[in-house]
Design a protein around this motif. Structure first.
Motif, PDB file in Angstrom:
ATOM      1  N   UNK A  70     -29.626 -10.985  45.128  1.00 46.36           N
ATOM      2  CA  UNK A  70     -30.387  -9.741  45.420  1.00 46.36           C
ATOM      3  C   UNK A  70     -29.763  -9.047  46.303  1.00 46.36           C
ATOM      4  N   UNK A  71     -29.164  -9.589  47.421  1.00 46.97           N
ATOM      5  CA  UNK A  71     -28.419  -8.647  48.424  1.00 46.97           C
ATOM      6  C   UNK A  71     -27.253  -7.956  47.846  1.00 46.97           C
ATOM      7  N   UNK A  72     -26.658  -8.770  46.780  1.00 44.19           N
ATOM      8  CA  UNK A  72     -25.361  -7.937  46.225  1.00 44.19           C
ATOM      9  C   UNK A  72     -25.816  -6.672  45.287  1.00 44.19           C
ATOM     10  N   UNK A  73     -27.145  -6.734  44.845  1.00 43.76           N
ATOM     11  CA  UNK A  73     -27.624  -5.787  43.961  1.00 43.76           C
ATOM     12  C   UNK A  73     -28.296  -4.659  44.585  1.00 43.76           C
ATOM     13  N   UNK A  74     -28.973  -5.068  45.669  1.00 46.37           N
ATOM     14  CA  UNK A  74     -29.859  -3.897  46.506  1.00 46.37           C
ATOM     15  C   UNK A  74     -29.378  -3.299  47.772  1.00 46.37           C
ATOM     16  N   UNK A  75     -28.307  -4.222  48.484  1.00 42.67           N
ATOM     17  CA  UNK A  75     -27.985  -3.693  49.845  1.00 42.67           C
ATOM     18  C   UNK A  75     -26.361  -3.712  50.078  1.00 42.67           C
ATOM     19  N   UNK A  86     -16.083  -7.224  45.884  1.00 35.14           N
ATOM     20  CA  UNK A  86     -16.671  -6.356  45.137  1.00 35.14           C
ATOM     21  C   UNK A  86     -17.515  -5.330  45.993  1.00 35.14           C
ATOM     22  N   UNK A  87     -17.937  -5.585  47.188  1.00 37.25           N
ATOM     23  CA  UNK A  87     -18.507  -4.718  48.298  1.00 37.25           C
ATOM     24  C   UNK A  87     -17.300  -3.905  48.808  1.00 37.25           C
ATOM     25  N   UNK A  88     -17.656  -2.684  49.400  1.00 40.20           N
ATOM     26  CA  UNK A  88     -16.765  -1.779  50.021  1.00 40.20           C
ATOM     27  C   UNK A  88     -16.399  -2.560  51.572  1.00 40.20           C
ATOM     28  N   UNK A  89     -15.148  -2.412  51.909  1.00 33.35           N
ATOM     29  CA  UNK A  89     -14.752  -3.197  53.101  1.00 33.35           C
ATOM     30  C   UNK A  89     -15.463  -2.879  54.269  1.00 33.35           C
ATOM     31  N   UNK A  90     -15.881  -3.854  55.098  1.00 32.43           N
ATOM     32  CA  UNK A  90     -16.547  -3.580  55.992  1.00 32.43           C
ATOM     33  C   UNK A  90     -18.263  -3.742  56.087  1.00 32.43           C
ATOM     34  N   UNK A  91     -18.475  -3.844  54.665  1.00 34.20           N
ATOM     35  CA  UNK A  91     -20.052  -3.934  54.332  1.00 34.20           C
ATOM     36  C   UNK A  91     -20.526  -5.296  53.631  1.00 34.20           C
ATOM     37  N   UNK A  92     -19.612  -6.248  53.514  1.00 32.06           N
ATOM     38  CA  UNK A  92     -19.700  -7.747  53.058  1.00 32.06           C
ATOM     39  C   UNK A  92     -21.109  -8.356  53.642  1.00 32.06           C
ATOM     40  N   UNK A  93     -22.195  -8.299  52.868  1.00 39.54           N
ATOM     41  CA  UNK A  93     -23.107  -9.288  53.200  1.00 39.54           C
ATOM     42  C   UNK A  93     -22.991 -10.500  53.751  1.00 39.54           C
ATOM     43  N   UNK A  94     -23.569 -11.084  54.902  1.00 34.92           N
ATOM     44  CA  UNK A  94     -23.308 -12.326  55.168  1.00 34.92           C
ATOM     45  C   UNK A  94     -24.708 -13.070  55.601  1.00 34.92           C
ATOM     46  N   UNK A  95     -24.615 -14.458  55.633  1.00 37.03           N
ATOM     47  CA  UNK A  95     -25.965 -15.096  55.431  1.00 37.03           C
ATOM     48  C   UNK A  95     -25.997 -16.224  56.451  1.00 37.03           C
TER      49      UNK A  95
END
Length: 303
Positions: A169-174, A294-303
């Motif tokens: 979900x995070x990858x798709x929307x945030x 796949x996400x821009x550098x510095x914006x990788x979501x964390x959990x």
């Protein structure tokens, strides 16, 4: 010299040690909902303190807050509670190994929801199958499980499943948002704290002093394991890339097993070691051959 290595080791140790900290808290009688709530409150406080020091402001975008609330359910409030509940019935060693299945569930949900992942390939599908065998090995299904242990193990597995859904979900929307990872993380953990605060007092009663050891475990679990760890992950992504950062998954089970055995005197059966090895091998198989961020550098979501 690989300057990111100390951060990598520290992050894997913090996340691997979180299962032992949860065990200390629940053994002291802290209800699972309150373990999750204290973890999120302390983690959110740490992240907001960092945001204030950096001079960043909280976004007012309602859509962003809405997506953050959904991610908080899937990546924090529900899985944190499930892991805490599971550890009232199983060891922190087993919980840590179950957590290692998160990338497998992430791939599964990505295949179901992300168009470019619809054809995972034979190798990655084999990885999913191997991971399933690894879980069965950890559980020792051939000898049967007691009712309590089965419920606890399934709770931990369900938590990992929530992580998988949450990352998809995070990858798709945030993942493509312009805000910093620290800002997104602070919003996410804050939403989780609010969600749990609305439930915990009614479902688990009011909090009580659990003793110095459990209080210290909760403090470290929240401030370090749910606050500082997010910042370490961000630094690792920026310094070494998402491929290296995601490899923390391979190491956390080693820490959770070692710490559970050393400090909590938890038994480590051959099946837990063998099953954990199978799960790690399965995760390796499910990773793309040419892993790229796949996400821009510095914006990788964390959990």
């Amino acid at each position: 010299m690989r300057r990111w290595l100390p951060g990598f080791v520290a992050l894997s140790a913090i996340w691997g040690g979180s299962f032992a900290l949860i065990k200390v808290a629940v053994e002291a009688g802290v209800p699972p909902l309150w373990v999750a709530l204290w973890r999120c409150l302390l983690g959110a406080g740490t992240l907001w303190a960092v945001l204030l020091l950096r001079g960043e402001r909280a976004p007012r975008d309602r859509v962003l807050w809405g997506h953050s609330a959904v991610v908080a359910v899937l990546l924090n409030s529900v899985p944190f509670t499930l892991f805490s509940f599971g550890e009232t019935r199983v060891s922190s060693v087993l919980a840590g190994v179950m957590n290692a299945t998160t990338p497998l569930f992430t791939l599964l949900f990505a295949v179901l929801t992300v168009p470019e992942e619809r054809r995972p390939g034979a190798r990655r599908l084999a990885g999913l199958g191997l991971g399933f065998v690894g879980v069965l090995t950890v559980l020792g299904v051939w000898r049967g499980l007691g009712a309590g242990a089965t419920v606890g193990a399934l709770a931990c597995l369900a938590a990992a499943c929530c992580y998988g859904a949450g990352f998809a979900y995070l990858r798709r929307f945030l993942s493509g948002r312009p805000e910093s990872v620290t800002t997104l993380s602070a919003l996410q953990i804050t939403c989780a704290a609010v969600e749990l605060a609305l439930v915990a007092p009614f479902a688990a009663g009011l909090p009580r002093w659990p003793g110095a050891a459990a209080a210290a475990a909760l403090l470290v679990l929240g401030a370090l394991g749910t606050g500082v760890a997010y910042l370490l992950n961000l630094a690792l992504v920026r310094g070494a890339g998402t491929t290296v950062a995601s490899a923390v998954t391979y190491v956390t089970p080693l820490w959770s097993t070692a710490l559970g055995a050393a400090f909590l005197a938890e038994p480590v059966g051959w099946n837990a070691l063998a099953g954990g090895a199978l799960v790690v091998a399965a995760v390796a198989l499910t990773r793309p051959r040419a892993a790229r961020a796949r996400a821009p550098k510095g914006r990788q979501p964390v959990g």
